[in-house]
Design a protein around this motif. Sequence first.
Motif, PDB file in Angstrom:
ATOM      1  N   ALA A 138       0.827  -1.211   0.000  1.00 58.81           N
ATOM      2  CA  ALA A 138       0.000   0.000   0.000  1.00 58.81           C
ATOM      3  C   ALA A 138       0.855   1.253   0.000  1.00 58.81           C
ATOM      4  CB  ALA A 138      -0.934  -0.006   1.212  1.00 58.81           C
ATOM      5  N   ALA A 139       2.007   1.197   0.707  1.00 64.03           N
ATOM      6  CA  ALA A 139       2.892   2.358   0.757  1.00 64.03           C
ATOM      7  C   ALA A 139       3.708   2.504  -0.519  1.00 64.03           C
ATOM      8  CB  ALA A 139       3.816   2.246   1.968  1.00 64.03           C
ATOM      9  N   ALA A 140       4.164   1.373  -1.075  1.00 61.20           N
ATOM     10  CA  ALA A 140       5.053   1.409  -2.229  1.00 61.20           C
ATOM     11  C   ALA A 140       4.309   1.567  -3.545  1.00 61.20           C
ATOM     12  CB  ALA A 140       5.901   0.131  -2.269  1.00 61.20           C
ATOM     13  N   ASP A 141       3.069   1.115  -3.604  1.00 58.79           N
ATOM     14  CA  ASP A 141       2.317   1.135  -4.855  1.00 58.79           C
ATOM     15  C   ASP A 141       0.921   1.712  -4.620  1.00 58.79           C
ATOM     16  OD1 ASP A 141       1.665   0.707  -7.517  1.00 58.79           O
ATOM     17  OD2 ASP A 141       1.006  -1.359  -7.168  1.00 58.79           O
ATOM     18  N   PRO A 142       0.846   2.965  -4.159  1.00 57.59           N
ATOM     19  CA  PRO A 142      -0.469   3.561  -3.891  1.00 57.59           C
ATOM     20  C   PRO A 142      -1.213   3.848  -5.182  1.00 57.59           C
ATOM     21  CG  PRO A 142       1.229   5.223  -3.682  1.00 57.59           C
ATOM     22  CD  PRO A 142       1.943   3.916  -3.907  1.00 57.59           C
ATOM     23  N   GLY A 143      -2.523   3.817  -5.102  1.00 56.99           N
ATOM     24  CA  GLY A 143      -3.335   4.074  -6.281  1.00 56.99           C
ATOM     25  C   GLY A 143      -3.934   5.468  -6.283  1.00 56.99           C
ATOM     26  N   GLY A 144      -4.493   5.835  -7.424  1.00 59.28           N
ATOM     27  CA  GLY A 144      -5.230   7.084  -7.526  1.00 59.28           C
ATOM     28  C   GLY A 144      -6.700   6.844  -7.262  1.00 59.28           C
ATOM     29  N   PRO A 145      -7.488   7.915  -7.194  1.00 56.22           N
ATOM     30  CA  PRO A 145      -8.918   7.756  -6.911  1.00 56.22           C
ATOM     31  C   PRO A 145      -9.645   7.070  -8.054  1.00 56.22           C
ATOM     32  CG  PRO A 145      -8.427  10.027  -7.488  1.00 56.22           C
ATOM     33  CD  PRO A 145      -7.116   9.324  -7.381  1.00 56.22           C
ATOM     34  N   SER A 146     -10.527   6.133  -7.722  1.00 54.08           N
ATOM     35  CA  SER A 146     -11.313   5.460  -8.757  1.00 54.08           C
ATOM     36  C   SER A 146     -12.805   5.651  -8.526  1.00 54.08           C
ATOM     37  CB  SER A 146     -10.987   3.954  -8.784  1.00 54.08           C
ATOM     38  OG  SER A 146     -11.455   3.325  -7.615  1.00 54.08           O
ATOM     39  N   SER A 147     -13.155   6.522  -7.586  1.00 56.14           N
ATOM     40  CA  SER A 147     -14.561   6.780  -7.295  1.00 56.14           C
ATOM     41  C   SER A 147     -14.701   8.229  -6.867  1.00 56.14           C
ATOM     42  CB  SER A 147     -15.057   5.855  -6.169  1.00 56.14           C
ATOM     43  OG  SER A 147     -14.450   6.202  -4.937  1.00 56.14           O
ATOM     44  N   PRO A 148     -15.908   8.762  -6.935  1.00 58.79           N
ATOM     45  CA  PRO A 148     -16.118  10.108  -6.371  1.00 58.79           C
ATOM     46  C   PRO A 148     -15.825  10.101  -4.878  1.00 58.79           C
ATOM     47  CG  PRO A 148     -17.991   9.395  -7.712  1.00 58.79           C
ATOM     48  CD  PRO A 148     -17.123   8.196  -7.525  1.00 58.79           C
ATOM     49  N   ILE A 149     -15.553  11.263  -4.326  1.00 53.70           N
ATOM     50  CA  ILE A 149     -15.343  11.384  -2.886  1.00 53.70           C
ATOM     51  C   ILE A 149     -16.636  11.031  -2.175  1.00 53.70           C
ATOM     52  CG2 ILE A 149     -14.788  12.943  -0.998  1.00 53.70           C
ATOM     53  CD1 ILE A 149     -13.088  14.545  -2.945  1.00 53.70           C
ATOM     54  N   GLN A 150     -16.513  10.125  -1.187  1.00 54.74           N
ATOM     55  CA  GLN A 150     -17.667   9.649  -0.438  1.00 54.74           C
ATOM     56  C   GLN A 150     -17.624  10.207   0.984  1.00 54.74           C
ATOM     57  OE1 GLN A 150     -19.925   7.517  -2.015  1.00 54.74           O
ATOM     58  NE2 GLN A 150     -18.662   7.740  -3.855  1.00 54.74           N
ATOM     59  N   GLY A 151     -18.779  10.170   1.667  1.00 59.18           N
ATOM     60  CA  GLY A 151     -18.839  10.523   3.069  1.00 59.18           C
ATOM     61  C   GLY A 151     -19.320  11.939   3.303  1.00 59.18           C
ATOM     62  N   THR A 152     -19.947  12.109   4.457  1.00 61.58           N
ATOM     63  CA  THR A 152     -20.444  13.434   4.830  1.00 61.58           C
ATOM     64  C   THR A 152     -19.577  14.081   5.912  1.00 61.58           C
ATOM     65  OG1 THR A 152     -21.917  12.419   6.464  1.00 61.58           O
ATOM     66  CG2 THR A 152     -22.825  12.846   4.265  1.00 61.58           C
ATOM     67  N   GLY A 153     -18.871  13.260   6.685  1.00 61.28           N
ATOM     68  CA  GLY A 153     -17.957  13.768   7.696  1.00 61.28           C
ATOM     69  C   GLY A 153     -16.550  13.426   7.283  1.00 61.28           C
ATOM     70  N   THR A 154     -16.138  12.202   7.585  1.00 59.99           N
ATOM     71  CA  THR A 154     -14.866  11.692   7.087  1.00 59.99           C
ATOM     72  C   THR A 154     -15.018  11.385   5.603  1.00 59.99           C
ATOM     73  OG1 THR A 154     -14.407  10.711   9.246  1.00 59.99           O
ATOM     74  CG2 THR A 154     -13.130   9.894   7.388  1.00 59.99           C
ATOM     75  N   ARG A 155     -14.101  11.860   4.792  1.00 58.76           N
ATOM     76  CA  ARG A 155     -14.200  11.673   3.352  1.00 58.76           C
ATOM     77  C   ARG A 155     -13.257  10.556   2.915  1.00 58.76           C
ATOM     78  NH1 ARG A 155     -16.489  16.479   1.687  1.00 58.76           N
ATOM     79  NH2 ARG A 155     -17.429  15.170   0.078  1.00 58.76           N
ATOM     80  N   TYR A 156     -13.684   9.806   1.905  1.00 56.06           N
ATOM     81  CA  TYR A 156     -12.854   8.706   1.423  1.00 56.06           C
ATOM     82  C   TYR A 156     -13.149   8.436  -0.040  1.00 56.06           C
ATOM     83  CZ  TYR A 156     -16.929   5.604   1.728  1.00 56.06           C
ATOM     84  OH  TYR A 156     -18.170   5.034   1.543  1.00 56.06           O
ATOM     85  N   VAL A 157     -12.178   7.803  -0.705  1.00 54.66           N
ATOM     86  CA  VAL A 157     -12.342   7.317  -2.075  1.00 54.66           C
ATOM     87  C   VAL A 157     -11.713   5.932  -2.149  1.00 54.66           C
ATOM     88  CG1 VAL A 157     -12.318   9.598  -3.164  1.00 54.66           C
ATOM     89  CG2 VAL A 157     -10.173   8.339  -2.860  1.00 54.66           C
ATOM     90  N   LYS A 158     -12.152   5.146  -3.095  1.00 52.27           N
ATOM     91  CA  LYS A 158     -11.474   3.880  -3.355  1.00 52.27           C
ATOM     92  C   LYS A 158     -10.281   4.120  -4.273  1.00 52.27           C
ATOM     93  CE  LYS A 158     -15.059   0.362  -2.758  1.00 52.27           C
ATOM     94  NZ  LYS A 158     -15.823  -0.732  -3.418  1.00 52.27           N
ATOM     95  N   SER A 159      -9.172   3.470  -3.932  1.00 48.86           N
ATOM     96  CA  SER A 159      -8.013   3.501  -4.804  1.00 48.86           C
ATOM     97  C   SER A 159      -8.281   2.649  -6.045  1.00 48.86           C
ATOM     98  CB  SER A 159      -6.795   2.963  -4.048  1.00 48.86           C
ATOM     99  OG  SER A 159      -5.811   2.509  -4.936  1.00 48.86           O
ATOM    100  N   ASP A 160      -7.633   3.007  -7.141  1.00 47.39           N
ATOM    101  CA  ASP A 160      -7.805   2.195  -8.347  1.00 47.39           C
ATOM    102  C   ASP A 160      -7.049   0.860  -8.244  1.00 47.39           C
ATOM    103  OD1 ASP A 160      -5.188   3.048  -8.640  1.00 47.39           O
ATOM    104  OD2 ASP A 160      -5.597   4.357 -10.346  1.00 47.39           O
ATOM    105  N   ARG A 161      -6.362   0.630  -7.129  1.00 44.58           N
ATOM    106  CA  ARG A 161      -5.744  -0.674  -6.866  1.00 44.58           C
ATOM    107  C   ARG A 161      -6.684  -1.571  -6.062  1.00 44.58           C
ATOM    108  NH1 ARG A 161      -2.571   1.898  -9.646  1.00 44.58           N
ATOM    109  NH2 ARG A 161      -0.306   2.091  -9.318  1.00 44.58           N
ATOM    110  N   TYR A 162      -7.699  -0.982  -5.445  1.00 42.17           N
ATOM    111  CA  TYR A 162      -8.458  -1.697  -4.422  1.00 42.17           C
ATOM    112  C   TYR A 162      -9.188  -2.930  -4.949  1.00 42.17           C
ATOM    113  CZ  TYR A 162     -12.063  -2.849  -1.055  1.00 42.17           C
ATOM    114  OH  TYR A 162     -12.878  -3.533  -0.199  1.00 42.17           O
TER     115      TYR A 162
END
Length: 254
Positions: A138-162
Amino acid sequence: MPDLFLDKTPLFDAGWLGVSAAASRDDVLLCLAEAERRAEAALEQLGRTLTQGGLPASSAAADRDRRIDALLALETRGIPASGAAADGAVERVMMEVGFRKRDLMPRFHELAEHCRAVHRRALAMARDARWALMLERAAADPGGPSSPIQGTGTRYVKSDRYDARAARSLPPDDRVRADRFLKRLGEDPVPPELELTALAGAGLEGTALWAMKAGNGNRFILRRGEVRGVACFFVEDVGPYPDHEGGRRGALAR
């Protein structure tokens, strides 16, 4: 690099209990003690194999994926099969020998529990070795966002590696369950039962990796980052993180 076919590594051999009903009491005791010694030695050898060298910096991502897959196979197939073989071997010899030397029955029970403890320790070792590689990935090969930003408080996206990583680690039902847990990450505040925890140690300083429950003994690996100037979590990976120690969380203990 250590052998990738770790699911074929036994921790117990039924041949270690090759003792006949005609053997003397002392010979039976020696045989049981030797079986325990060999199981401990096999566990030590497994530990050396799991810590023998690491993946070189130039190693292809596919090599890391294969090693993670091999460790998962060891944890879910190889070690449980070895544990079942140990239980069966002890029970067989106990039926053949123990009922003729009833004063030794407690010693057979001790051997059975000792072998179970060895296999529990082996499961935790395989899990922690696999999880360390997953964090490294996860540290050596991080991905870019593959989804819109989710969440109303804490925000998150799925990596394109996920998605590819999740498919390698979890069956379909567990992936559906994980998605349900992930939706709760976006609540405000984050539910404490998700156990969202920053990870440190083992060379993780500065990588901003976090872990969170994903249901059914599974956990997410998350990375802090930004998408279009918005701070959020990237969901990088998910995989089994079962409790083999009876209440402790091993490498993820707070």
